[in-house]
Design an enzyme around this catalytic site. Sequence first.
Site, short mmCIF file in Angstrom:
data_model
loop_
_atom_site.label_atom_id
_atom_site.label_comp_id
_atom_site.label_asym_id
_atom_site.label_seq_id
_atom_site.Cartn_x
_atom_site.Cartn_y
_atom_site.Cartn_z
N GLU A 11 0.85 -1.20 0.00
CA GLU A 11 0.00 0.00 0.00
C GLU A 11 0.88 1.24 0.00
OE1 GLU A 11 -3.61 -0.11 2.39
OE2 GLU A 11 -3.10 1.89 3.14
N TYR A 43 -6.59 6.91 -0.47
CA TYR A 43 -7.43 8.06 -0.79
C TYR A 43 -7.34 8.99 0.40
CZ TYR A 43 -11.75 10.18 -2.70
OH TYR A 43 -12.68 11.00 -3.26
N HIS A 71 -7.86 3.41 -3.81
CA HIS A 71 -8.81 3.37 -2.70
C HIS A 71 -9.85 4.45 -2.95
CE1 HIS A 71 -5.91 1.51 0.54
NE2 HIS A 71 -5.57 1.12 -0.68
N ARG A 101 -15.65 3.50 4.16
CA ARG A 101 -16.48 4.62 4.57
C ARG A 101 -15.62 5.85 4.79
NH1 ARG A 101 -18.28 5.43 10.62
NH2 ARG A 101 -16.07 5.97 10.57
N ASP A 103 -12.91 8.09 7.66
CA ASP A 103 -12.98 8.61 9.04
C ASP A 103 -13.67 9.95 9.07
OD1 ASP A 103 -11.61 6.57 10.47
OD2 ASP A 103 -9.74 7.24 9.53
N TYR A 142 -11.13 -5.34 10.96
CA TYR A 142 -10.45 -4.83 12.16
C TYR A 142 -10.24 -5.95 13.17
CZ TYR A 142 -11.76 -0.66 9.74
OH TYR A 142 -11.89 0.28 8.75
P1 FAD Z 1 -17.53 0.71 8.03
O1 FAD Z 1 -17.42 -0.67 7.58
O2 FAD Z 1 -18.72 1.50 7.64
O3 FAD Z 1 -17.43 0.70 9.62
C1 FAD Z 1 -17.36 1.91 10.36
C2 FAD Z 1 -18.00 1.70 11.73
O4 FAD Z 1 -19.41 1.55 11.58
C3 FAD Z 1 -17.52 0.43 12.43
O5 FAD Z 1 -17.42 0.70 13.79
C4 FAD Z 1 -18.63 -0.57 12.15
O6 FAD Z 1 -18.72 -1.58 13.14
C5 FAD Z 1 -19.84 0.34 12.17
N1 FAD Z 1 -20.96 -0.16 11.35
C6 FAD Z 1 -20.89 -0.62 10.07
N2 FAD Z 1 -22.12 -0.97 9.64
C7 FAD Z 1 -22.98 -0.71 10.65
C8 FAD Z 1 -24.39 -0.84 10.83
N3 FAD Z 1 -25.17 -1.32 9.84
N4 FAD Z 1 -24.96 -0.46 12.00
C9 FAD Z 1 -24.18 0.03 13.00
N5 FAD Z 1 -22.83 0.20 12.91
C10 FAD Z 1 -22.25 -0.18 11.75
N6 FAD Z 1 -9.10 5.72 5.20
C11 FAD Z 1 -8.96 6.71 4.28
O7 FAD Z 1 -9.39 7.85 4.53
N7 FAD Z 1 -8.33 6.49 3.07
C12 FAD Z 1 -7.83 5.26 2.73
O8 FAD Z 1 -7.30 5.10 1.63
C13 FAD Z 1 -7.95 4.20 3.68
N8 FAD Z 1 -7.45 2.97 3.40
C14 FAD Z 1 -7.59 1.95 4.31
C15 FAD Z 1 -7.07 0.69 3.99
C16 FAD Z 1 -7.18 -0.37 4.91
C17 FAD Z 1 -6.63 -1.73 4.54
C18 FAD Z 1 -7.82 -0.15 6.16
C19 FAD Z 1 -7.95 -1.26 7.18
C20 FAD Z 1 -8.34 1.11 6.49
C21 FAD Z 1 -8.24 2.17 5.58
N9 FAD Z 1 -8.75 3.45 5.85
C22 FAD Z 1 -8.61 4.46 4.94
C23 FAD Z 1 -9.38 3.74 7.16
C24 FAD Z 1 -10.93 3.62 7.13
O9 FAD Z 1 -11.47 4.62 6.28
C25 FAD Z 1 -11.42 3.82 8.56
O10 FAD Z 1 -11.02 2.75 9.36
C26 FAD Z 1 -12.91 4.11 8.74
O11 FAD Z 1 -13.12 4.60 10.07
C27 FAD Z 1 -13.86 2.94 8.57
O12 FAD Z 1 -14.06 2.60 7.26
P2 FAD Z 1 -14.88 1.24 6.91
O13 FAD Z 1 -15.10 1.18 5.47
O14 FAD Z 1 -14.25 0.08 7.59
O15 FAD Z 1 -16.27 1.59 7.64
#
Ligand code: FAD
Length: 293
Positions: A11, A43, A71, A101, A103, A142
Site C-alpha cells: 500500500e 485516498y 482506494h 467509509r 474517518d 479490524y
Molecule cells: P464501516 O465498515 O462502515 O465501519 C465503520 C464503523 O461503523 C464500524 O465501527 C462498524 O462496526 C460500524 N458499522 C458498520 N455498519 C454498521 C451498521 N449497519 N450499523 C451500525 N454500525 C455499523 N481511510 C482513508 O481515509 N483512506 C484510505 O485510503 C484508507 N485505506 C484503508 C485501507 C485499509 C486496509 C484499512 C484497514 C483502512 C483504511 N482506511 C482508509 C481507514 C478507514 O477509512 C477507517 O477505518 C474508517 O473509520 C472505517 O471505514 P470502513 O469502510 O471500515 O467503515
Amino acid sequence: MYGARPVFSVETFPPKTEHGVHNLYAELTYLTQHHPVFVSVTYGAGGSTRNKTLELAREIGQRFGVTAVPHFTSVGATRADVRQYIADALAGDARNMVVLRGDPPKGETAYTPPPDGFRYGSELVEYVRSITGELDLAVAGYPEGHVECRDLWQDVQHLKRKVDAGASVVLTQLFYDNPAFFRFRDETERAGIGVPVVPGIMPITKFSQIQRMTALSGAAIPDSLSASLLKHEDGSPDQAKAGIEFAIEQCRELLDAGVPGLHIFTLNSGHATSQIIHALHDYFDDEPAASSQ
Ligand code: FAD
C-alpha cells in the site's frame, strides 16, 4: 488474485511533492521485482487526493506493469460523486478498488454522511456494485474491532454486510498481536465470511510514529515488542532493525497459519518491505501477478 500459495501486496499513498513521487517510483522499481499481487494507492482523508489517487494508480499500473488499486472513501461524497469516481477509475484501467467509509474529518468525533451519501461502508459497496460489475472490491476489517465498535462479534457482523454486498477480499487494519488476528479470523469464519482475509502489516521503523497511529486505531502493542523497541533511540537504524525483525517473525507465524497473503503498509518506503519479502521469499508465489488490469 489469492490462490493456493500466499501472495503479498503493498500500500502506498499519493506523495505531496514531485520529489516524493520520484522517491516512490524508485522504491517501487525495486519492490515490483518481487511481484506484489497489487499495489494500492490510498485516498486522502476527506477526498483530499481524489484525482491524485486515480492518476497515481494509473501511472503505477502502466509504469511497473502491476495491478494498481485505487482506494476510495465516501467521506463527503454524494451518489453522483461516487458514480464519477467509478467512471474515472474504469477509464484509467482500474479493475479493483479498496472501498471504505472513511474517518470523520479532523476535529469531528462522529461520522456524518453527506446528504445523498452513505453512512456505512456496506452501503457504499452495495452502491458501487449496483453501478458496475467490472471492479473487484476490497473492504477493511479490524482484528481488534473498529474504534467505533469494540464488540468484535458486532463489528464482524458489519464486515459481513460489506462482503454480502459484494466485496471479494478483506484487508485488515495493522496489528501487532497475532492471537488477536487469529481470534478475528475465527470470528469471520463463524460469521460465514468466505472471502480471503488478508492481514495488514505495518513494519515499525520509528516507534513514536506507530504509537501515534495505534493510539488512534486502538491496536495493541505487546509489552515485549515495546520493550525491544524502547531499548533503542527513536527512529534509529537499530530500532528499525528490531521493528523489521519483529515484522518478519510476525509474518512468518501468519504464513505458517495459512493466511492467503500479506498486505504491507509501506508508508512509501520500500526498505522494510523488501527485507520482509526477501526473508520470507520461499513462502510466496513468485510468478508475475496475473494482472486483471
Ligand atoms: P464501516 O465498515 O462502515 O465501519 C465503520 C464503523 O461503523 C464500524 O465501527 C462498524 O462496526 C460500524 N458499522 C458498520 N455498519 C454498521 C451498521 N449497519 N450499523 C451500525 N454500525 C455499523 N481511510 C482513508 O481515509 N483512506 C484510505 O485510503 C484508507 N485505506 C484503508 C485501507 C485499509 C486496509 C484499512 C484497514 C483502512 C483504511 N482506511 C482508509 C481507514 C478507514 O477509512 C477507517 O477505518 C474508517 O473509520 C472505517 O471505514 P470502513 O469502510 O471500515 O467503515
